[in-house]
Structures are given as structure tokens and as C-alpha cells.
Write a protein that holds these residues in place. Sequence first.
Motif, PDB file in Angstrom:
ATOM      1  N   GLY A   1     -20.132  -1.740  -8.115  1.00  0.00           N
ATOM      2  CA  GLY A   1     -19.117  -1.319  -7.163  1.00  0.00           C
ATOM      3  C   GLY A   1     -19.731  -1.152  -5.778  1.00  0.00           C
ATOM      4  N   PRO A   2     -19.027  -1.675  -4.745  1.00  0.00           N
ATOM      5  CA  PRO A   2     -17.753  -2.380  -4.858  1.00  0.00           C
ATOM      6  C   PRO A   2     -17.902  -3.697  -5.608  1.00  0.00           C
ATOM      7  N   THR A   3     -16.807  -4.101  -6.255  1.00  0.00           N
ATOM      8  CA  THR A   3     -16.832  -5.304  -7.063  1.00  0.00           C
ATOM      9  C   THR A   3     -16.160  -6.449  -6.317  1.00  0.00           C
ATOM     10  N   ASN A   4     -16.199  -7.619  -6.924  1.00  0.00           N
ATOM     11  CA  ASN A   4     -15.559  -8.784  -6.329  1.00  0.00           C
ATOM     12  C   ASN A   4     -14.044  -8.593  -6.261  1.00  0.00           C
ATOM     13  N   VAL A   5     -13.451  -8.969  -5.144  1.00  0.00           N
ATOM     14  CA  VAL A   5     -12.003  -8.868  -4.965  1.00  0.00           C
ATOM     15  C   VAL A   5     -11.392 -10.242  -5.201  1.00  0.00           C
ATOM     16  N   PRO A   6     -10.484 -10.378  -6.167  1.00  0.00           N
ATOM     17  CA  PRO A   6      -9.868 -11.691  -6.423  1.00  0.00           C
ATOM     18  C   PRO A   6      -9.154 -12.223  -5.185  1.00  0.00           C
ATOM     19  N   THR A   7      -9.128 -13.537  -5.053  1.00  0.00           N
ATOM     20  CA  THR A   7      -8.461 -14.163  -3.920  1.00  0.00           C
ATOM     21  C   THR A   7      -6.991 -13.745  -3.834  1.00  0.00           C
ATOM     22  N   GLU A   8      -6.341 -13.637  -4.995  1.00  0.00           N
ATOM     23  CA  GLU A   8      -4.930 -13.248  -5.004  1.00  0.00           C
ATOM     24  C   GLU A   8      -4.733 -11.860  -4.403  1.00  0.00           C
ATOM     25  N   VAL A   9      -5.695 -10.971  -4.663  1.00  0.00           N
ATOM     26  CA  VAL A   9      -5.604  -9.611  -4.125  1.00  0.00           C
ATOM     27  C   VAL A   9      -5.868  -9.617  -2.624  1.00  0.00           C
ATOM     28  N   LEU A  10      -6.880 -10.370  -2.201  1.00  0.00           N
ATOM     29  CA  LEU A  10      -7.161 -10.476  -0.760  1.00  0.00           C
ATOM     30  C   LEU A  10      -5.947 -11.019  -0.017  1.00  0.00           C
ATOM     31  N   ASN A  11      -5.323 -12.035  -0.579  1.00  0.00           N
ATOM     32  CA  ASN A  11      -4.138 -12.611   0.069  1.00  0.00           C
ATOM     33  C   ASN A  11      -3.005 -11.597   0.147  1.00  0.00           C
ATOM     34  N   ALA A  12      -2.847 -10.821  -0.917  1.00  0.00           N
ATOM     35  CA  ALA A  12      -1.772  -9.819  -0.944  1.00  0.00           C
ATOM     36  C   ALA A  12      -1.997  -8.724   0.096  1.00  0.00           C
ATOM     37  N   MET A  13      -3.263  -8.464   0.437  1.00  0.00           N
ATOM     38  CA  MET A  13      -3.582  -7.417   1.403  1.00  0.00           C
ATOM     39  C   MET A  13      -3.385  -7.870   2.851  1.00  0.00           C
ATOM     40  N   HIS A  14      -3.249  -9.165   3.053  1.00  0.00           N
ATOM     41  CA  HIS A  14      -3.106  -9.706   4.408  1.00  0.00           C
ATOM     42  C   HIS A  14      -1.638  -9.597   4.816  1.00  0.00           C
ATOM     43  N   VAL A  15      -1.259  -8.420   5.254  1.00  0.00           N
ATOM     44  CA  VAL A  15       0.144  -8.144   5.568  1.00  0.00           C
ATOM     45  C   VAL A  15       0.270  -7.558   6.974  1.00  0.00           C
ATOM     46  N   ASP A  16       1.427  -7.761   7.548  1.00  0.00           N
ATOM     47  CA  ASP A  16       1.730  -7.090   8.803  1.00  0.00           C
ATOM     48  C   ASP A  16       1.947  -5.605   8.538  1.00  0.00           C
ATOM     49  N   MET A  17       1.679  -4.796   9.543  1.00  0.00           N
ATOM     50  CA  MET A  17       1.969  -3.373   9.394  1.00  0.00           C
ATOM     51  C   MET A  17       3.487  -3.157   9.373  1.00  0.00           C
ATOM     52  N   GLU A  18       3.887  -2.088   8.705  1.00  0.00           N
ATOM     53  CA  GLU A  18       5.313  -1.818   8.577  1.00  0.00           C
ATOM     54  C   GLU A  18       5.567  -0.314   8.657  1.00  0.00           C
ATOM     55  N   ASP A  19       6.799   0.047   8.742  1.00  0.00           N
ATOM     56  CA  ASP A  19       7.211   1.440   8.839  1.00  0.00           C
ATOM     57  C   ASP A  19       7.172   2.079   7.452  1.00  0.00           C
ATOM     58  N   HIS A  20       6.235   3.028   7.271  1.00  0.00           N
ATOM     59  CA  HIS A  20       6.113   3.680   5.968  1.00  0.00           C
ATOM     60  C   HIS A  20       7.142   4.803   5.786  1.00  0.00           C
ATOM     61  N   ARG A  21       8.058   4.901   6.741  1.00  0.00           N
ATOM     62  CA  ARG A  21       9.170   5.843   6.597  1.00  0.00           C
ATOM     63  C   ARG A  21      10.506   5.083   6.464  1.00  0.00           C
ATOM     64  N   SER A  22      10.414   3.768   6.306  1.00  0.00           N
ATOM     65  CA  SER A  22      11.635   2.963   6.225  1.00  0.00           C
ATOM     66  C   SER A  22      12.331   3.194   4.885  1.00  0.00           C
ATOM     67  N   PRO A  23      13.609   2.851   4.792  1.00  0.00           N
ATOM     68  CA  PRO A  23      14.335   3.052   3.531  1.00  0.00           C
ATOM     69  C   PRO A  23      13.865   2.148   2.402  1.00  0.00           C
ATOM     70  N   VAL A  24      13.081   1.096   2.712  1.00  0.00           N
ATOM     71  CA  VAL A  24      12.630   0.193   1.652  1.00  0.00           C
ATOM     72  C   VAL A  24      11.210   0.500   1.171  1.00  0.00           C
ATOM     73  N   PHE A  25      10.492   1.388   1.856  1.00  0.00           N
ATOM     74  CA  PHE A  25       9.118   1.685   1.447  1.00  0.00           C
ATOM     75  C   PHE A  25       9.026   2.202   0.006  1.00  0.00           C
TER      76      PHE A  25
END
Length: 388
Positions: free
Chosen positions: A11-35
Amino acid sequence: MAGRNHLYIPGPTNVPTEVLNAMHVDMEDHRSPVFPNLLKPLLEDLKKVFKTETGQAFIFPATGTAGWEVALTNTLNPGDKVLIYRFGQFSHLWAAMAKRLGFDVEMHEEPWGTGIPIDKLEARLKEDSQHEIKAVLATHNETATGVTSDIGGVRKAMNAANHPALLFVDGVSSIASLDFRMDEWGVDGAISGSQKGFMLPAGGAFLAFSQKALLATETSTYPRCFLDLRDQMTANKDGYTPYTPNLPILYGLRKALDLLLEEGMENVYARHYRLAEGTRRAVAAWGLKLCAQPGFESNTVSAIVVPADKDARAVISTAFDRYNISLGAGLSEVAGKVFRIGHVGDMNDVSMLGAIAGVEMAMLDNGFDFKPGAGVAAAIEYYRSTAQ
């Protein structure tokens, strides 16, 4: 050096490509009704990994070390006595934290290479007729020595002593990799981190607490703020967090949980056993031994003892400088005496064969006496004979 660095530390261990891709996100409102559509399913699916139906899961933008502090300060009172067995660097650090936080720490030393002594624990708890011990702190997987303790046995010892202490388990390097059964084992606080079996970068503390532990938060007088479980419970019930969350970690966790649950937790445990056993076969073929005593061997990390005339640090340096692989160093009392191979997270048979080959080359370069290819051959035969 051409090619990527190969990470074979616990640890830290290898991060799968699928996980790295999932983490590449725009920031968003963490108080929004969809959070809540993101957070609520994460908390429910974490319970599947912890194997609890009655407990409650939590996510802190922190580390496993913070998780230790969450367990202590949310359920106990200043000066309360806690019992811990020290048999490696991480059990040592948890005990040191408890002392610094002002708890009465009863620490018992055990040889490094062993784990929690179930018989001694039961005897000590039976002696505590006044129930002065308020919590047992159990390190499930001690990465410094490659040791796994029997948490089910710890619970049996506590039950045999009819002792009401809380059971807190450091599962940072075990949960999501090794068999863990929160409800069945009567664990009151399970502590894990993002950067090991969950296959994420560091920055997430994943925890689960029993109803008994949550009830104790109502009577705990220990000062706390950022790490307050009550604040989390208040916000989490509506699908929110009490402060700004680490959004990339949350999105990465969503994908990591999908991967783990799709594989099936029993299959995850079996895979880690195979990876570890192939490594152990290689170690035996090299004529070396593990730091872990028989019966305590970990399936997420192997700590390998070098001969008295060798320095494990030289093996680690050679492996990194000449072959671009990273191995775990010996810590504290075993510094220079062991090197560690992590076999945890996003790894398979071929991953481990790369690690074993690289370690062989580094040891041969440092004058170790064994036939080149001995460990690789032993691991290959095991993996081939057990492949699905």
C-alpha cells in the motif's frame, strides 16, 4: 528508465484503469438534490464488503490512521483503559496514538512474527472482573511483519470471558482483500483505508460501526469535531456529508466497489490466497523464510527474512534502481532484516510472477545463493496447477 515502475508494496496499491477513469470527473455541487444518488448506495455497498447488515458504514476524507482516532474518540471517555497487543509497527502506532490521546493503554508485547495470542487475551479479560478495560484494539493484518490475526478467535475469547469491552479492528490492509465478517465476529468498529484492498489512492477512510458502538457515541465525552461520527450520522441519513467530500475518491470508490462485488468477495479472498501462496512457494524455493510464524501468514503481504550476512535494504535498492520495481522495506525492529512483497489489490498470477522475477534478480545481484529461476518456477507450477 523505460517502462513504468512496478508497485509491489502493501500500500498504496495499483489503481485499476477503470477506477482512474472513474475518478476523472468535473467538480460538482455536493449539496445538490442528486448528490445522495452517489453517496447513499456507496454506504450501503460498503456494508457488503464489511459484511454487516446491522452496522453503519461511514466515509471520511482522511486515512486509516484517522479511522483509529475516530473509533477511540467517539466511543470512549478520557482516561478509559484500552487493551492492545504489540507485535508490529502498526499495532505499535495505534497504541502510541491512544497514549497521546490520553487513554490508559495496557499494552502487551508479543514476538514480531506472531499475532494476537487468543489464550492470553481470554485469561486477561477474565482477570478484569471490574471491567476496567473498555475496548480491545485488534490489528487484523500487521503489514510490517506479514501477519494476520484471528479476529473470530478474539471475539470467542471475549465471549468466553463474558467481557463487555468494545472490539475495534484495524482492517486497513485486510478489509476488501482478506475474509472479514463484521457481524459474525461481533466487531464494533471496523477501520479501513482507500489505498489497499479498495484499489484507490490514499485519502479515504472507510469505517463501519455496530449499533453498540454508535450507542456509545451518546455518552462519550471526548472532544472531537472533524472526526465526529454524530455529525456524519446527521448528514448521512439524507445522503449528504457534514463537510466537503473528496469527490474523485467517491467516484473511484463507486467503480472499485462495482469491481469487487462483480468478482464476488469470496472470489476476492481466494485470489489473494493464491497470490500469496505462490509467493510463499517462491520464498521456500529460495531457501528463505517468512517473518510470519506458521499459522499467522498474511495473504496481502509477505515479509521475507534475509540471511544474517545480508541487508534487506540493499535488495530493495537494487530492485528499484536496476529493475524499476518497488518493494516494501522492513520497519522499526525488522529494518534491514526483511523486505516485503505486497500481493494485494488489482493483481493476478502474471503480476506476481513479475514481482518474483524482479526480486530474484535483485537478490542474485546481492550475492544470494540459489539457482536462478527457482522461485519463479515454484510459483509457476503452483499457479498453473490451481488456475480456474
